[in-house]
Design a protein around this motif. Structure first.
Motif, mmCIF file in Angstrom:
data_model
loop_
_atom_site.group_PDB
_atom_site.id
_atom_site.type_symbol
_atom_site.label_atom_id
_atom_site.label_comp_id
_atom_site.label_asym_id
_atom_site.label_seq_id
_atom_site.Cartn_x
_atom_site.Cartn_y
_atom_site.Cartn_z
ATOM 1 N N ILE A 78 24.590 61.747 39.373
ATOM 2 C CA ILE A 78 25.832 60.984 39.424
ATOM 3 C C ILE A 78 25.595 59.681 38.665
ATOM 4 N N ASP A 79 26.371 59.468 37.608
ATOM 5 C CA ASP A 79 26.230 58.262 36.796
ATOM 6 C C ASP A 79 27.323 57.230 37.062
ATOM 7 N N GLY A 80 28.371 57.621 37.734
ATOM 8 C CA GLY A 80 29.429 56.657 38.002
ATOM 9 C C GLY A 80 30.536 57.256 38.840
ATOM 10 N N ILE A 81 31.313 56.362 39.453
ATOM 11 C CA ILE A 81 32.436 56.773 40.295
ATOM 12 C C ILE A 81 33.636 55.899 39.971
ATOM 13 N N VAL A 82 34.783 56.531 39.808
ATOM 14 C CA VAL A 82 36.052 55.804 39.709
ATOM 15 C C VAL A 82 36.808 56.033 41.012
ATOM 16 N N VAL A 83 36.952 54.965 41.800
ATOM 17 C CA VAL A 83 37.646 55.038 43.089
ATOM 18 C C VAL A 83 39.113 54.725 42.828
ATOM 19 N N LEU A 116 32.544 56.767 50.631
ATOM 20 C CA LEU A 116 32.113 57.457 49.415
ATOM 21 C C LEU A 116 31.013 56.673 48.700
ATOM 22 N N ILE A 117 31.209 55.382 48.555
ATOM 23 C CA ILE A 117 30.220 54.571 47.850
ATOM 24 C C ILE A 117 28.914 54.514 48.636
ATOM 25 N N LYS A 118 29.006 54.342 49.939
ATOM 26 C CA LYS A 118 27.797 54.296 50.781
ATOM 27 C C LYS A 118 26.966 55.568 50.576
ATOM 28 N N GLU A 119 27.637 56.709 50.568
ATOM 29 C CA GLU A 119 26.949 57.996 50.424
ATOM 30 C C GLU A 119 26.343 58.155 49.027
ATOM 31 N N ALA A 120 26.979 57.530 48.033
ATOM 32 C CA ALA A 120 26.545 57.714 46.645
ATOM 33 C C ALA A 120 25.467 56.734 46.202
ATOM 34 N N ILE A 121 25.231 55.681 46.969
ATOM 35 C CA ILE A 121 24.315 54.624 46.522
ATOM 36 C C ILE A 121 22.937 55.152 46.102
ATOM 37 N N PRO A 122 22.296 56.044 46.863
ATOM 38 C CA PRO A 122 20.972 56.516 46.412
ATOM 39 C C PRO A 122 20.994 57.144 45.018
ATOM 40 N N LEU A 124 23.309 56.573 42.636
ATOM 41 C CA LEU A 124 23.670 55.542 41.664
ATOM 42 C C LEU A 124 22.497 54.610 41.379
ATOM 43 N N ARG A 125 21.652 54.401 42.366
ATOM 44 C CA ARG A 125 20.422 53.630 42.103
ATOM 45 C C ARG A 125 19.545 54.353 41.085
ATOM 46 N N LYS A 126 19.412 55.668 41.259
ATOM 47 C CA LYS A 126 18.573 56.450 40.347
ATOM 48 C C LYS A 126 19.079 56.352 38.905
ATOM 49 N N SER A 127 20.364 56.414 38.730
ATOM 50 C CA SER A 127 20.952 56.441 37.382
ATOM 51 C C SER A 127 21.296 55.058 36.864
ATOM 52 N N GLN A 128 21.086 54.019 37.703
ATOM 53 C CA GLN A 128 21.580 52.673 37.374
ATOM 54 C C GLN A 128 23.035 52.785 36.936
ATOM 55 N N GLY A 129 23.797 53.404 37.832
ATOM 56 C CA GLY A 129 25.161 53.808 37.512
ATOM 57 C C GLY A 129 26.197 52.713 37.667
ATOM 58 N N ARG A 130 27.453 53.141 37.634
ATOM 59 C CA ARG A 130 28.571 52.208 37.651
ATOM 60 C C ARG A 130 29.648 52.685 38.616
ATOM 61 N N VAL A 131 30.341 51.709 39.200
ATOM 62 C CA VAL A 131 31.482 51.990 40.063
ATOM 63 C C VAL A 131 32.667 51.171 39.559
ATOM 64 N N VAL A 132 33.813 51.819 39.390
ATOM 65 C CA VAL A 132 35.046 51.115 39.072
ATOM 66 C C VAL A 132 36.023 51.335 40.222
ATOM 67 N N PHE A 133 36.368 50.256 40.890
ATOM 68 C CA PHE A 133 37.377 50.291 41.939
ATOM 69 C C PHE A 133 38.735 49.979 41.316
ATOM 70 N N LEU A 159 35.068 44.339 48.435
ATOM 71 C CA LEU A 159 33.947 45.276 48.554
ATOM 72 C C LEU A 159 33.176 45.344 47.236
ATOM 73 N N CYS A 160 33.886 45.272 46.134
ATOM 74 C CA CYS A 160 33.244 45.264 44.823
ATOM 75 C C CYS A 160 32.239 44.119 44.717
ATOM 76 N N THR A 161 32.623 42.938 45.164
ATOM 77 C CA THR A 161 31.731 41.779 45.055
ATOM 78 C C THR A 161 30.509 41.935 45.951
ATOM 79 N N HIS A 162 30.690 42.513 47.128
ATOM 80 C CA HIS A 162 29.560 42.718 48.038
ATOM 81 C C HIS A 162 28.599 43.768 47.498
ATOM 82 N N LEU A 163 29.142 44.838 46.939
ATOM 83 C CA LEU A 163 28.279 45.877 46.379
ATOM 84 C C LEU A 163 27.442 45.310 45.232
ATOM 85 N N ALA A 164 28.053 44.445 44.437
ATOM 86 C CA ALA A 164 27.324 43.844 43.315
ATOM 87 C C ALA A 164 26.162 42.983 43.793
#
Length: 252
Positions: A78-83, A116-122, A124-133, A159-164
Motif C-alpha cells: 500500500i503506497d497511499g490512501i485517498v479518504v 482505516l488509517i490506523k489499520e494502514a499505518i504499518p 504506509l510506514r514500509k512504503s513511506q506512503g501518503r494519505v490525502v484526506f 486528524l491530518c495534522t496529528h498523523l503528520a
C-alpha cells in the motif's frame, strides 16, 4: 515510474472515481471501496489487472481490516490512501436535529477514516506512503444546517495534522476540492432548502445553473498527483485544490 498501489474510498462515482481513473491512466494499481458493487465492477472490468475492490459500508469499522488485507492480497503493498467517502446529511439545524443523526454522520465522515488509517499505518510506514484526506470549506466556516458535516470535516482535517506529527515517514495532506458537480451538490439543491438559510441555498442553485461548479476530474487530477508524490513540505497541511501552493500538482 514504478507502479504503486493506492486505496480510494467513495470510489464508485464523482470525485473518488475521477481520482481512481487518473491513477489508472498513470499505470498505477487501485483498490476501490464503496457501497455500490456494480459501479466498482465496471471499473474492474475495464482494468482487470490493475483494479480490485471491496463493497463495504465504511460506517461499520469492523470492515476496515478486510480492506487492508484484501489490498495486500491483491497487490502486495500500500503506497497511499485517498479518504474520499462522506455524507452531508443531516442538513438540519442543531435544535431540529438528533444526536443519533450526528453520531451516524461522524461514524461515516470521521471514525471510519480514523479506523482505516490506523489499520494502514504499518504498511504506509514500509512504503513511506501518503494519505490525502478530502476536506471541505465547511470545515472552516459555517452554514446553517451543516453542523454535522462541517464539524466532522474539521475533525478529519485536524486528524491530518496529528498523523503528520506522529508518523513523519507518512506524508499527509488535507484537500478541499471545491464545489463540484456531483451527487452531493444535487442533494444540497434538492433537499437542503428546509435546513439552510434561503440566500445560501439559492447561491448553491445559482452556481449550478451558471455552470460554475468544479469538474471532479479537475480537482481529482490534483488529488491523484498528491497521493502519488506529495512532498514532505506539505505534510500535515490543508490546501484548496487550486491554490498556487499546489501549482506543481495542477495541470494535465
Amino acid at each position: 515510474m514504478a507502479s504503486k498501489v493506492f486505496i480510494v474510498t467513495g470510489a464508485s462515482r464523482g470525485l473518488g472515481l475521477a481520482v481512481a481513473e487518473k491513477l489508472l491512466q498513470t499505470s498505477h494499481k487501485v483498490f476501490l471501496v464503496a457501497r455500490t458493487e456494480k459501479d466498482l465492477q465496471a471499473v474492474k472490468t475495464k482494468h482487470p489487472s490493475s483494479v480490485d475492490f471491496l463493497t463495504a459500508d465504511l460506517s461499520d469499522v469492523k470492515v476496515t481490516p478486510s480492506i487492508i488485507s484484501s489490498t495486500l492480497k491483491s497487490f502486495g503493498r500500500i503506497d497511499g490512501i485517498v479518504v474520499n467517502h462522506g455524507v452531508l446529511t443531516p442538513i438540519t439545524k442543531i435544535f431540529e436535529s438528533s444526536v443519533e443523526e450526528w453520531k451516524h454522520a461522524y461514524d461515516i465522515n470521521f471514525f471510519s477514516a480514523l479506523a482505516l488509517i490506523k489499520e494502514a499505518i504499518p504498511e504506509l510506514r514500509k512504503s513511506q506512503g501518503r494519505v490525502v484526506f478530502i476536506s471541505s470549506g465547511a470545515a472552516f466556516g459555517a452554514y446553517a444546517g451543516w453542523g454535522s458535516y462541517g464539524t466532522s470535516k474539521a475533525a478529519l482535517t485536524h486528524l491530518c495534522t496529528h498523523l503528520a506529527v506522529e508518523e513523519p515517514s507518512i506524508t499527509t495532506v488535507a484537500i478541499s476540492p471545491g464545489k463540484m458537480d456531483t451527487e452531493m451538490q444535487r442533494e444540497i439543491r434538492d433537499n437542503g432548502k428546509a435546513g439552510m438559510a434561503p440566500e445560501v441555498h439559492a447561491s448553491f442553485v445559482e452556481e449550478h445553473t451558471s455552470g460554475r461548479l468544479v469538474n471532479p476530474k479537475d480537482s481529482g487530477n490534483v488529488i491523484a498527483k498528491l497521493v502519488i508524490g506529495a512532498t514532505s513540505d506539505l505534510n500535515g497541511k490543508h490546501f484548496r485544490w487550486n491554490t498556487a501552493e499546489l501549482a506543481n500538482f495542477q495541470g494535465q
